[in-house]
Design a protein around this motif. Structure first.
Motif, PDB file in Angstrom:
ATOM      1  N   PRO A 101      -4.102   1.616  -7.502  1.00 20.09           N
ATOM      2  CA  PRO A 101      -3.223   0.468  -7.252  1.00 20.09           C
ATOM      3  C   PRO A 101      -2.124   0.312  -8.303  1.00 20.09           C
ATOM      4  O   PRO A 101      -2.027  -0.701  -8.977  1.00 20.09           O
ATOM      5  CB  PRO A 101      -4.191  -0.722  -7.270  1.00 20.09           C
ATOM      6  CG  PRO A 101      -5.335  -0.284  -8.104  1.00 20.09           C
ATOM      7  CD  PRO A 101      -5.399   1.201  -8.064  1.00 20.09           C
ATOM      8  N   GLU A 102      -1.297   1.320  -8.461  1.00 17.92           N
ATOM      9  CA  GLU A 102      -0.129   1.186  -9.332  1.00 17.92           C
ATOM     10  C   GLU A 102       1.093   1.527  -8.492  1.00 17.92           C
ATOM     11  O   GLU A 102       1.057   2.447  -7.684  1.00 17.92           O
ATOM     12  CB  GLU A 102      -0.207   2.181 -10.491  1.00 17.92           C
ATOM     13  CG  GLU A 102      -1.328   1.905 -11.466  1.00 17.92           C
ATOM     14  CD  GLU A 102      -1.661   3.152 -12.278  1.00 17.92           C
ATOM     15  OE1 GLU A 102      -0.799   4.045 -12.358  1.00 17.92           O
ATOM     16  OE2 GLU A 102      -2.784   3.218 -12.796  1.00 17.92           O
ATOM     17  N   GLN A 135       0.820  -1.210   0.000  1.00 14.84           N
ATOM     18  CA  GLN A 135       0.000   0.000   0.000  1.00 14.84           C
ATOM     19  C   GLN A 135       0.852   1.258   0.000  1.00 14.84           C
ATOM     20  O   GLN A 135       0.469   2.274  -0.568  1.00 14.84           O
ATOM     21  CB  GLN A 135      -0.897   0.034   1.241  1.00 14.84           C
ATOM     22  CG  GLN A 135      -1.998  -0.979   1.213  1.00 14.84           C
ATOM     23  CD  GLN A 135      -3.321  -0.361   0.799  1.00 14.84           C
ATOM     24  OE1 GLN A 135      -3.349   0.688   0.183  1.00 14.84           O
ATOM     25  NE2 GLN A 135      -4.410  -1.031   1.120  1.00 14.84           N
ATOM     26  N   PHE A 155       1.487   2.499  -3.303  1.00 13.51           N
ATOM     27  CA  PHE A 155       0.356   3.010  -4.068  1.00 13.51           C
ATOM     28  C   PHE A 155       0.276   4.514  -3.841  1.00 13.51           C
ATOM     29  O   PHE A 155       1.039   5.086  -3.060  1.00 13.51           O
ATOM     30  CB  PHE A 155      -0.955   2.362  -3.611  1.00 13.51           C
ATOM     31  CG  PHE A 155      -1.068   0.911  -3.980  1.00 13.51           C
ATOM     32  CD1 PHE A 155      -0.149   0.322  -4.834  1.00 13.51           C
ATOM     33  CD2 PHE A 155      -2.109   0.133  -3.485  1.00 13.51           C
ATOM     34  CE1 PHE A 155      -0.260  -1.012  -5.182  1.00 13.51           C
ATOM     35  CE2 PHE A 155      -2.221  -1.200  -3.825  1.00 13.51           C
ATOM     36  CZ  PHE A 155      -1.298  -1.779  -4.660  1.00 13.51           C
TER      37      PHE A 155
END
Lengths: 270, 315
Positions: free
Chosen positions: B70-71, B56, B59
């Motif tokens: 979510p990259e 996370q 992100f």
């Protein structure tokens, strides 16, 4: 050390006594405040003393609900931790195997890292896996850090159990399960009881991880936290605080008496 | 016990006996059975969560929608370098260091007395006196200080009684550490941290001191060292791993706390509060995750140093 009949210097005695007072006076203050008649401020000394806040707190539904949720969470977390912690302790206590150090590190990790890391880690896992907050999301977190407590107590006891007892049991013809039932478990009993009580106290009181895993649910510590941040009825909070002190002190003292007389066990590495 | 012997004497035929024999021969299988459940639990729930946290933190938040994108990116870590966020980190680390330092100074005499002079009942009493606060309710202990440090509370009253009010007012008027009252100042936050983590410092120091052999101190005396010299050259170096072990706790616990500074302290944030706010009201889990990686890294560095100093033997 005693051979020379050395006595502690006055300075050392004063410093030690001062340190212990610093550790214990604050909790005494809580007890005093539970009886104050002053409602709006933390005035000291209290203008007068009263017992009425105990009755007020007793009648509060929200407090009872919070206590009940905390008790349920603590019971289930403790039960889970008892199973997992004992298994891990049995594996690690006497055997040497590849990765043994890693196993004990893994088990200790949930309390070695700051609580907020455990909290936010669980929170982001729930968010990634899209698990909604529930009773069980609280239990997952609590059981994880309760394992350590049981594990510590069980490992210490297993290491003190003489291997010759197990060998003797085997020599007398008992199979592994009988040895477990009649030799190992009775020996381990009080250590597990102590570990279980400490785990219960730990879970009952936990707030740092719980705020991240509870969502809208209110355990007793979360109830207290919200009262501390935005006080509504201060004396009631004081009464609850006294109750919490009592509920956590008893298992701690009991755990101490169950495990004393060996290497320090009870709280080594909370 | 009698029952055990009677059934065991029946010979090695029963189902349980044969199963037991099988397990005895295959200790690897037993190990797997024992380790499986706890490792699965900790591995999936805890380590899995830590990975989720790490993931996370790479992100980022979409500025327009406010949703987590979510990259993988380093953008969120870049945000940590904003002056305001660096301030938070610095403030927390300085506080943790101060608490650790003063904690060690206060803890040492208690540990020293408990390890070297207390005997029998007194020793047990010492042990309980240190254990009780360690295990008792964290929130209640913070709350106690809210009562004590309040402007109308016990400390102000006590200070007034001994006529030191000007000193307190002078202290509170100082820049940075001062404030409207003790319970809204860094001094207050510091006192509460000190109080909360003191037992964690006492126990390892006491354990280290107890392992110093009496003969060694006698030898120092026999060789002509004065008590002070023996303390400096023999006892202190041997107790140092205990101090470092204790400092691991005080440092780590201060780094991660977000409740104490919220209840007693100023409105300026500590790392824990930043994590809490970003994951909660702000809904910025990536930034919260990145923030919480900071104490992990600081602790990793700290633990490496501590390990070199032999602190783990004193735990």
């Amino acid at each position: 050390m005693r051979s020379e009949g050395a006595k502690a210097g006055l300075g050392l005695k004063l410093a030690a006594a001062g340190g212990l007072l610093f550790l214990h006076l604050p909790l005494l203050m809580i007890v005093v405040y539970a009886f104050t008649t002053e409602e709006k401020s933390y005035q000291f000394p209290p203008p007068d003393l009263t017992l009425k806040w105990f009755a007020v707190a007793w009648a509060r539904e929200d407090i009872w609900e919070a206590i009940w949720l905390s008790v349920q969470v603590a019971l289930i977390s403790t039960a889970t931790a008892l199973v997992l912690g004992t298994l891990a302790a049995a594996a690690v206590a006497r055997r040497r195997f590849f990765g043994r150090e890693t196993v004990s590190l893994l088990i200790i990790l949930p309390i070695a890292l700051p609580g907020i890391v455990t909290g936010i880690a669980l929170r982001s896992a729930y968010s990634l896996a899209e698990i909604p907050f529930s009773f069980w999301t609280i239990v997952l977190g609590h059981a994880t850090f309760c394992v350590v407590v049981v594990y510590n107590n069980a490992v210490a006891r297993l290491r003190r159990t003489a291997p010759s007892m197990i060998e003797a049991s085997m020599d007398l013809g008992a199979n592994g399960f009988q040895t477990l039932r009649y030799v190992l478990l009775p020996n381990l009993g009080t250590a597990l009881l102590a570990g279980g009580m400490l785990a219960f106290a730990l879970s009952f009181d936990e707030v740092i991880v719980t705020t991240f895993t509870a969502g809208q649910q209110t355990t007793l510590p979360i109830w207290m936290l919200s009262e501390l941040v935005r006080p509504r009825q201060r004396p009631v909070t004081n009464v609850v605080a006294v109750f919490v002190i009592a509920v956590t002190f008893l298992p701690i003292l009991a755990a101490y008496y169950l495990t004393r007389g060996g290497e320090q066990v009870g709280g080594s590495g909370k | 016990m009698g029952a055990a012997v009677a059934t065991a004497a029946d010979g090695r035929t029963g189902f349980w006996t044969r199963l037991s024999d099988l397990l005895y021969r295959r200790s690897g299988l037993v190990l797997a059975l024992l380790l499986g459940p706890p490792l699965l639990w900790i591995g999936v729930i805890y380590v899995g969560s830590l990975f989720a946290l790490l993931l996370q933190s790479f992100f980022s938040i979409d500025e327009f929608t406010g949703m987590v994108r979510p990259e993988l990116t380093l953008k969120t870590y870049g945000e940590l370098l904003h002056p305001a966020n660096l301030d938070i980190i610095l403030r927390t680390v300085v506080m943790a260091a101060l608490v650790t330092l003063v904690g060690a100074l206060i803890a040492f005499p208690i540990a020293y007395y408990a390890a070297r002079y207390a005997r029998g009942r007194l020793k047990a009493a010492f042990y309980i006196a240190i254990m009780l606060p360690l295990w008792s309710s964290y929130l209640v202990r913070v709350y106690a200080w809210k009562l004590i440090l309040a402007k109308e509370g016990a400390l102000t009253w006590g200070i007034e009684r001994v006529g030191l009010t000007p000193l307190l007012e002078g202290l509170l008027s100082l820049p940075v550490i001062g404030g409207p009252s003790l319970s809204f100042s860094y001094i207050g936050t510091f006192l509460v941290f000190l109080y909360l983590w003191l037992p964690f410092m006492i126990l390892p120091i006491q354990a280290a001191l107890e392992r110093v052999p009496a003969s060694m101190i006698e030898a120092a005396g026999d060789l002509g060292a004065r008590p002070g010299q023996a303390f400096r050259t023999v006892i202190l170096p041997l107790a140092l791993p205990g101090v470092v072990a204790g400092s691991i706790f005080t440092f780590s616990l201060t780094l991660g706390d977000y409740i104490t500074p919220q209840i007693v302290g100023t409105s300026r944030l500590f790392i824990g509060q930043a994590v809490y706010i970003h994951q909660g009201t702000a809904g910025n889990i990536p930034l919260a995750a990145a923030f919480s990686v900071v104490p992990i890294l600081v602790m990793a560095v700290y633990l490496t140093i501590a390990k070199r100093m032999g602190a783990f033997n004193a735990l």
